[in-house]
Scaffold this active site. Structure first.
Site, PDB file in Angstrom:
ATOM      1  N   LYS A  55      90.770  73.965  50.425  1.00 31.51           N
ATOM      2  CA  LYS A  55      90.535  74.727  49.195  1.00 31.51           C
ATOM      3  C   LYS A  55      90.904  76.198  49.390  1.00 31.51           C
ATOM      4  O   LYS A  55      91.032  76.668  50.536  1.00 31.51           O
ATOM      5  CB  LYS A  55      89.054  74.594  48.801  1.00 31.51           C
TER       6      LYS A  55
ATOM      7  N   TYR B  66      90.578 109.782  51.522  1.00 35.33           N
ATOM      8  CA  TYR B  66      89.675 110.047  50.402  1.00 35.33           C
ATOM      9  C   TYR B  66      88.332 110.574  50.900  1.00 35.33           C
ATOM     10  O   TYR B  66      87.795 110.085  51.894  1.00 35.33           O
ATOM     11  CB  TYR B  66      89.432 108.772  49.583  1.00 35.33           C
TER      12      TYR B  66
HETATM   13  C1  LIG Z   1      84.056  74.238  51.865  1.00 36.08           C
HETATM   14  C2  LIG Z   1      83.429  72.941  52.113  1.00 36.08           C
HETATM   15  C3  LIG Z   1      83.523  72.328  53.371  1.00 36.08           C
HETATM   16  C4  LIG Z   1      84.066  73.044  54.584  1.00 36.08           C
HETATM   17  O1  LIG Z   1      83.064  73.860  55.101  1.00 36.08           O
HETATM   18  P1  LIG Z   1      83.251  74.818  56.386  1.00 36.08           P
HETATM   19  O2  LIG Z   1      81.935  75.448  56.559  1.00 36.08           O
HETATM   20  O3  LIG Z   1      84.320  75.794  56.016  1.00 36.08           O
HETATM   21  O4  LIG Z   1      83.665  73.953  57.516  1.00 36.08           O
HETATM   22  C5  LIG Z   1      83.032  71.029  53.504  1.00 36.08           C
HETATM   23  N1  LIG Z   1      82.448  70.400  52.461  1.00 36.08           N
HETATM   24  C6  LIG Z   1      82.310  70.967  51.259  1.00 36.08           C
HETATM   25  C7  LIG Z   1      81.648  70.223  50.152  1.00 36.08           C
HETATM   26  C8  LIG Z   1      82.778  72.256  51.046  1.00 36.08           C
HETATM   27  O5  LIG Z   1      82.615  72.835  49.845  1.00 36.08           O
END
Ligand SMILES: *Cc1c(COP(=O)(O)O)cnc(C)c1O
Length: 344
Positions: A38, A248
């Site tokens: 994702k 800044y």
């Molecule tokens: C993002 C996500 C993962 C991966 O989690 P990590 O902590 O990055 O390993 C796994 N399962 C779900 C449902 C997620 O949303």
């Protein structure tokens, strides 16, 4: 027309990425590891990372949004793609059926939507205590759940990166759900969950962070290699006199004459202001950051590096546990904030 070459680069170590997936797959014991891809592989780029993960042997890819399906579908078969957010409406259901990507059903409403749209193979998320998405344990006995053709039954840990009693509690709730719901395979662990041991592995694990170099639990440290290295060019060098200020709000004042460099990245690229006080690297030599981080520029102290000229590339040390201590951003944030001006 010749396209100008970018002055900031995100080097992705594909060998380290493949190594990390294989390590997590091995650490998953009897289970196989999938991959959370994702948010454009946590900001590192689907087109780079998904083929590497696929070639390493990964067969389960998790995205959050339906809009993330097509870029992943360029590289892997649709039935290997799971959409964690599930369908919001009929058009998502139609898109799922057309592409073949599988929804993760997260509520009874989504179960109904999916079944009304014709049903078919899907995944089901059961909430075991994180209270984000997923049907509650009380909803398991609903006839809608029985109507689903569930490939993978999922739940998600809230505190896997801590030694919290929540872990065992969620495990127990998930085990109960497994008894009560017909399904082909079960999946609970994210990256940190893999390190909680065999009880948490089931059939499929879902690492994200650790694939990309994150170390959510100390047990994983020796197995995980850094994947992403942000680098940027020195655009200009300048000579400061004692008393001159930088950036800044003039938060840095030179105490002696000194040479500084202006580096071409800033908070628009995800190098947020909390990096002030940190340092870049030239080889092993630290190149301290001076003053505030600007949107597109960071000024650095070159007094210890007279060899560095305009055009030289500096690396921001991005070993994620260390970068977390330096910037106070979480390891997840450190990856996903990296902007799209980086050439990946
Ligand atoms: C993002 C996500 C993962 C991966 O989690 P990590 O902590 O990055 O390993 C796994 N399962 C779900 C449902 C997620 O949303």
């Amino acid at each position: 027309m010749k396209i100008p070459s970018p002055t900031l680069r995100l080097a992705i170590d594909c060998e380290a990425l493949a190594h990390n997936w294989r390590a997590l797959d091995r650490l998953s014991g009897e289970a196989r590891a999938g991959a959370a891809v994702k948010a454009d592989c946590y900001g590192l780029g689907v087109d780079i990372c998904v083929p590497v993960l696929r070639d390493a042997g990964c067969r389960n890819f998790f995205v959050a949004h339906w809009t993330e399906v097509l870029p992943v579908l360029e590289h892997v078969p649709a039935e290997q793609i799971a959409v964690l957010h599930g369908p919001l409406d009929e058009s998502d259901v139609a898109f799922a059926r057309e592409t073949g990507a599988l929804p993760v059903i997260d509520s009874l409403r989504q179960a109904r939507l999916w079944l009304d749209g014709g049903g078919g193979p899907c995944h089901l998320m059961v909430d075991s205590g994180i209270n984000r998405l997923g049907i509650s344990p009380q909803e398991i006995s609903d006839p809608l759940v029985e109507g689903l053709d569930i490939q993978v039954l999922l739940s998600h840990l809230a505190c896997a990166d801590e030694d919290s009693p929540m872990n065992a509690r969620q495990l127990e709730i998930f085990r109960d759900a497994i008894q009560r719901i017909e399904h082909k395979e079960a999946s609970l662990a994210n990256s940190a969950g893999i390190a909680l041991g065999g009880d948490y592995h089931f059939d499929l694990t879902r690492p994200g962070l650790a694939l990309y170099g994150g170390v959510p639990r100390e047990e994983l440290a020796e197995h995980i290699r850094q994947v992403a290295r942000p680098m940027a060019a020195i655009m200009q060098t300048r000579s400061l006199s004692a008393g001159d200020k930088v950036g800044y709000n003039a938060t840095f004042t030179a105490s002696t004459d000194m040479r500084v460099g202006v580096v071409s990245l800033g908070y628009a690229d995800g190098i947020l202001r909390s990096w002030a006080g940190g340092a870049f690297l030239s080889g092993d030599k630290p190149i301290p950051i001076l003053g505030k981080v600007s949107m597109d520029m960071i000024v650095v102290d070159l007094s210890g590096a007279p060899e560095l000229k305009e055009g030289a590339l500096l690396e921001l040390p991005y070993h994620l546990p260390d970068a977390h201590r330096q910037s106070s951003l979480s390891q997840y944030e450190l990856l996903t904030v990296l902007g799209n001006r980086f050439a990946r």
